[in-house]
Design an enzyme around this catalytic site. Structure first.
Site, short mmCIF file in Angstrom:
data_model
loop_
_atom_site.label_atom_id
_atom_site.label_comp_id
_atom_site.label_asym_id
_atom_site.label_seq_id
_atom_site.Cartn_x
_atom_site.Cartn_y
_atom_site.Cartn_z
N GLU A 113 31.95 46.90 44.07
CA GLU A 113 31.04 47.63 43.18
C GLU A 113 30.12 48.61 43.89
O GLU A 113 29.85 49.69 43.38
CB GLU A 113 30.20 46.65 42.35
CG GLU A 113 30.95 46.00 41.20
CD GLU A 113 31.66 44.72 41.61
OE1 GLU A 113 31.81 44.48 42.84
OE2 GLU A 113 32.05 43.95 40.72
N GLY A 129 35.05 42.54 38.66
CA GLY A 129 35.06 41.59 37.55
C GLY A 129 36.20 40.58 37.65
O GLY A 129 36.12 39.49 37.08
N GLU A 185 34.97 37.99 39.91
CA GLU A 185 33.89 37.30 39.20
C GLU A 185 34.43 36.35 38.12
O GLU A 185 33.92 35.25 37.95
CB GLU A 185 32.94 38.34 38.59
CG GLU A 185 32.13 39.06 39.67
CD GLU A 185 31.39 40.28 39.15
OE1 GLU A 185 32.02 41.15 38.53
OE2 GLU A 185 30.16 40.37 39.36
N ALA A 223 36.53 45.23 36.03
CA ALA A 223 36.18 45.79 34.73
C ALA A 223 36.86 47.15 34.63
O ALA A 223 37.15 47.78 35.66
CB ALA A 223 34.68 45.92 34.61
N1 DAK Z 1 39.96 49.84 35.64
C1 DAK Z 1 40.83 50.62 34.95
N2 DAK Z 1 42.09 50.86 35.34
C2 DAK Z 1 42.50 50.32 36.51
C3 DAK Z 1 41.65 49.50 37.28
C4 DAK Z 1 40.32 49.26 36.80
N3 DAK Z 1 39.46 48.46 37.45
N4 DAK Z 1 42.34 49.12 38.37
C5 DAK Z 1 43.56 49.67 38.28
N5 DAK Z 1 43.67 50.39 37.15
C6 DAK Z 1 44.82 51.15 36.68
C7 DAK Z 1 44.97 52.44 37.46
O1 DAK Z 1 44.13 53.43 36.93
C8 DAK Z 1 46.45 52.75 37.22
O2 DAK Z 1 46.58 53.29 35.94
P1 DAK Z 1 47.59 54.55 35.67
O3 DAK Z 1 47.12 55.61 36.59
O4 DAK Z 1 48.95 54.02 36.01
O5 DAK Z 1 47.41 54.86 34.21
C9 DAK Z 1 47.08 51.36 37.20
O6 DAK Z 1 46.01 50.45 36.92
C10 DAK Z 1 47.69 50.99 38.53
O7 DAK Z 1 46.69 51.13 39.52
P2 DAK Z 1 46.94 51.97 40.88
O8 DAK Z 1 47.93 53.07 40.66
O9 DAK Z 1 45.61 52.34 41.42
O10 DAK Z 1 47.64 50.86 41.78
P3 DAK Z 1 47.57 50.73 43.37
O11 DAK Z 1 48.55 49.68 43.72
O12 DAK Z 1 47.70 52.06 44.03
O13 DAK Z 1 46.10 50.19 43.69
C11 DAK Z 1 44.16 48.77 43.37
C12 DAK Z 1 45.68 48.93 43.23
C13 DAK Z 1 43.74 47.47 42.71
C14 DAK Z 1 43.77 48.72 44.87
C15 DAK Z 1 43.46 50.01 42.71
O14 DAK Z 1 43.98 50.13 41.39
C16 DAK Z 1 41.99 49.86 42.62
O15 DAK Z 1 41.27 50.04 43.60
N6 DAK Z 1 41.51 49.55 41.39
C17 DAK Z 1 40.07 49.47 41.15
C18 DAK Z 1 39.53 48.20 41.73
C19 DAK Z 1 38.03 48.10 41.53
O16 DAK Z 1 37.25 48.93 42.06
N7 DAK Z 1 37.65 47.12 40.75
C20 DAK Z 1 36.24 46.90 40.49
C21 DAK Z 1 35.88 47.59 39.22
S1 DAK Z 1 34.17 47.55 38.98
C22 DAK Z 1 28.69 45.05 34.54
C23 DAK Z 1 29.37 43.94 34.78
C24 DAK Z 1 30.49 43.96 35.54
C25 DAK Z 1 30.97 45.10 36.08
C26 DAK Z 1 30.29 46.23 35.80
C27 DAK Z 1 29.15 46.21 35.03
N8 DAK Z 1 27.47 45.02 33.79
C28 DAK Z 1 26.73 43.77 33.66
C29 DAK Z 1 26.94 46.18 33.15
C30 DAK Z 1 32.15 45.06 36.86
C31 DAK Z 1 32.56 46.09 37.58
C32 DAK Z 1 33.88 46.12 38.18
O17 DAK Z 1 34.70 45.25 38.08
#
Ligand code: DAK
Length: 276
Positions: A131, A108, A111, A63
């Protein structure tokens, strides 16, 4: 549509989440457009869907953390509902959906892949539920679907530790059905990229599903999904009903007729679903 591409090739539809700069992270607009795309699928002709992410690096990196970071409790709940509704629509979609996981499938992203019927991935895929490191629980069904797919112990380990796993481990624990690698020639040069090889494998699987009797395939999906929610006595009743529902259909007559007539090709006529 800004973030979703949809193309149909014969009886197979492919939905691509097209937000490559943000690694295809799911913001509200992506979820709205995905919802609208699913509503627009012509179920008379399309018999299997493929869901993938744009580019080579990421399926869906979760997400959108930027969008979520400023949400109030009420907005967070609305965002969660939007996601859950779309994921549930995918899960209960009348025809099978194959997730072609090309890289990161985190939070997400993992998921949404689990809301699909089948997952196949490229060998650079990475799955995880990070998360708890962000101070939240998996909110799009992660605690529920992961435990059902890989068992409670393995799901708890992945979720509590927030540790990502690579494609080979995802295959070993039964999270994905198939891992696809790039094709390399004798000189060590890549002749087919991992993404192209993945999409070829997904299309082959989808075409194999689309060639089967569509009412039977739909009823199998329903029987498996609904049967898993209830005890065995009730599940068998669900199966019986959906089995009975296949009779007197074009599919059943043609399918059994082909066998009895020793028709080697066993080809089912392509009849629009509504006329079957
Ligand atoms: N959201 C927004 N932007 C993201 C992103 C994300 N999840 N993942 C990557 N990006 C963006 C980065 O900010 C970056 O943008 P710029 O800086 O270029 O503008 C671009 O994508 C490239 O990412 P990186 O520069 O970080 O690339 P790397 O190769 O260095 O790293 C990575 C790749 C996938 C390891 C890293 O980007 C990363 O760790 N991303 C986050 C992964 C993550 O934590 N995903 C889980 C998100 S939490 C809910 C229901 C569901 C959810 C929540 C609530 N409710 C029922 C209320 C779900 C939650 C989630 O999914």
């Amino acid at each position: 549509m800004e973030y979703i591409l949809y193309e149909v090739n014969g009886a197979v539809g492919t939905i691509t989440i097209n937000r490559e700069k943000a690694l295809n992270a799911l913001n509200s607009q992506v979820l709205d457009e995905l919802n609208a795309t699913l509503d627009s699928v012509d179920l008379d002709t399309v018999r299997c869907l493929i869901l993938t992410g744009a580019g080579e690096k990421s399926f869906v990196a979760g997400a959108d953390i930027g969008e979520m970071s400023t949400l109030t409790k009420a907005e967070g709940e609305a965002f969660g509902k939007k996601g859950n509704d779309v994921f549930r629509k995918l899960e209960t979609f009348p025809i099978p959906v194959i997730a072609a996981v090309n890289g990161f499938a985190l939070g997400g992203g993992c998921e949404i892949s689990m809301s699909c019927d089948i997952r196949i991935c490229s060998d650079n895929a990475v799955f995880g539920q990070p998360e708890v490191g962000l101070g939240i629980t998996p909110g799009f069904g992660g605690t529920q679907r992961l435990a059902r797919l890989v068992g409670a112990g393995m799901a708890k380990q992945m979720i509590y530790t927030a540790r990502n796993i690579k494609a080979a481990e995802a295959y070993r624990i039964g999270l994905v059905n198939q891992v696809v690698s790039a094709e390399v020639n004798e000189a060590g040069e890549t002749v087919v990229s991992a993404k192209d090889a993945l999409m070829a494998a997904a299309n082959k699987m989808a075409a194999g599903i689309a060639a089967q009797a569509p009412i039977a395939v739909r009823n199998c999906k329903k029987a498996i999904n609904e049967g898993l929610q209830v005890d065995m006595d009730q599940a068998i009743v669900i199966e019986e009903k959906l089995f009975g529902d296949c009779f007197e259909t074009e599919d059943q007559r043609a399918g059994m007729g082909n066998f009895l007539e020793k028709d080697k090709e066993k080809k089912l006529k392509v009849v629009p679903f509504k006329n079957r």
